[in-house]
Design a protein around this motif. Structure first.
Motif: not given
Lengths: 202, 178
Positions: B126, B118, B13, B2-3, B9-10, B6
């Protein structure tokens, strides 16, 4: 805005007087100006670039395509804008850029949309309902992927920064929808004022 | 997995959007360079018209930050908010977030640097950071560009949305990370 601006400055000075930070506040006036130059010039350049790109998108029919795609939604959110007005396209592009987290692209497009709304605004000094809604959409800051935050988290050694994406999406969606709903509610509470209230002294 | 998606995409874009726009334009025989210049001219004009508004708000907010009142407010609120599981470190962020974008990034970086990356505090910060915009800046720039002087309920809506965002951040962060 007059009162808010006055309030911001007065409270800074009065508080600084008690807090012995007057010299820093004075310095802040000049550092603020410096910062404005930096932001203003950068913004102008970015805007110049994106308005150029947007013009190409407009001429090649992309804006129209995106706006048709989003018409069912934008029509509901902006009931006062005529359906065939080109500003719908700008609003759609602004929203898309925001959603993709492209703040640099979203601002010029939003400003372009704002200029379009100003054209159909009856009282040029006072924000129309549609303008307030557009602003609400932008201040709520809806985005699918918070790129800046992810970058900072990753830079600080976060193991899996992407786990904040879903929670952020939930929060931002709720804030976004509630901003639009609130804008709708408030528009009945604060009806457009008459022009006679023109700009008092700042 | 998933990371990676993402990240891709970033990364893609912006280039993808520019590529699509230019390619479609060329296919449709739009003179891209002339059209770009034609549109870009408005950017300079708009930029200059926004400038006074920008100076007004940025100077006022710089003064406010320099006076130290934001930290003072944070101190006052911290005892109260600790009880409802909002860490004291978060408070300056909630105040600064809607005033100044660059300051908010600074405060946020500060929070993640001074807390375990964390930890609940970092995650909450965040989420707060990612789910909101600089209300005052957006308001000033957008309305400044078209010379609107009466904001009507626009600021109120923005602030209310920010409050909704803050409350929701805390709720969601607790559900996910507590």
């Amino acid at each position: 805005m007059n009162y808010i601006w006055y309030f911001l400055i007065i409270i800074s000075i009065i508080f600084a007087a008690f807090n012995a930070t007057l010299d820093e506040v004075t310095k802040a006036i000049f550092s603020g100006c410096e910062l404005s130059i930096k932001i203003g010039l950068t913004l102008t350049a970015i805007m110049t670039f994106w308005l150029g790109i947007m013009k190409i998108a407009e001429k090649s029919g992309i804006v129209e395509f995106v706006s048709k795609l989003l018409t069912p939604v934008t029509g509901k959110i902006f009931p006062e804008v005529p359906r065939n007005n080109p500003v719908i396209g700008d609003i759609a592009m602004n929203f898309s850029a925001n959603a993709l987290g492209l703040a640099n692209a979203a601002t010029p497009m939003g400003i372009k949309a704002m200029q379009g709304l100003q054209k159909i605004n009856k009282d040029k000094n006072s924000a129309s309902n549609s303008m307030c809604t557009l602003l609400a959409m932008n201040t709520a800051g809806f985005q699918l992927i918070p790129a800046t935050v992810l970058a900072i988290l990753a830079a600080n050694g976060c193991k899996n920064p992407t786990e904040i994406i879903v929670p952020t999406l939930i929060v931002t969606s709720v804030a976004f929808v509630s901003a639009i709903v609130m804008a709708r509610l408030f528009q009945t509470v604060f009806p457009p004022q008459k022009v006679e209230m023109e700009d008092k002294n700042v | 997995m998933f990371k990676e998606i993402v990240n891709i995409i970033s990364l893609w874009a912006l280039p993808f959007i520019i590529l699509t726009i230019l390619t479609v334009a060329v296919i449709k025989k739009v003179p891209v360079y002339e059209t770009f210049i034609d549109g870009a001219k408005n950017g300079v004009k708009t930029g200059i018209s926004i400038f006074p508004y920008l100076v007004a708000i940025i100077v006022a907010i710089s003064m406010l930050r320099a006076s130290g009142i934001i930290d003072c407010c944070a101190d006052i609120c911290s005892g109260l908010l600790d009880r409802i599981h909002i860490p004291a470190d978060i408070i300056p962020l909630t105040i600064v977030r809607s005033l100044s974008g660059s300051a908010a990034i600074g405060v946020f970086s500060d929070i993640v640097a001074n807390n375990d990356i964390n930890s609940y505090t970092s995650k909450l910060a965040a989420i707060m950071m990612g789910s909101s915009e600089t209300t005052f800046y957006v308001l000033t720039v957008y309305f400044g560009a078209v010379g609107i002087k009466k904001y009507r309920y626009a600021l109120l809506t923005g602030i209310c949305a920010d409050i909704v965002g803050i409350v929701m951040s805390v709720v969601v962060a607790r559900v996910f990370f507590c």
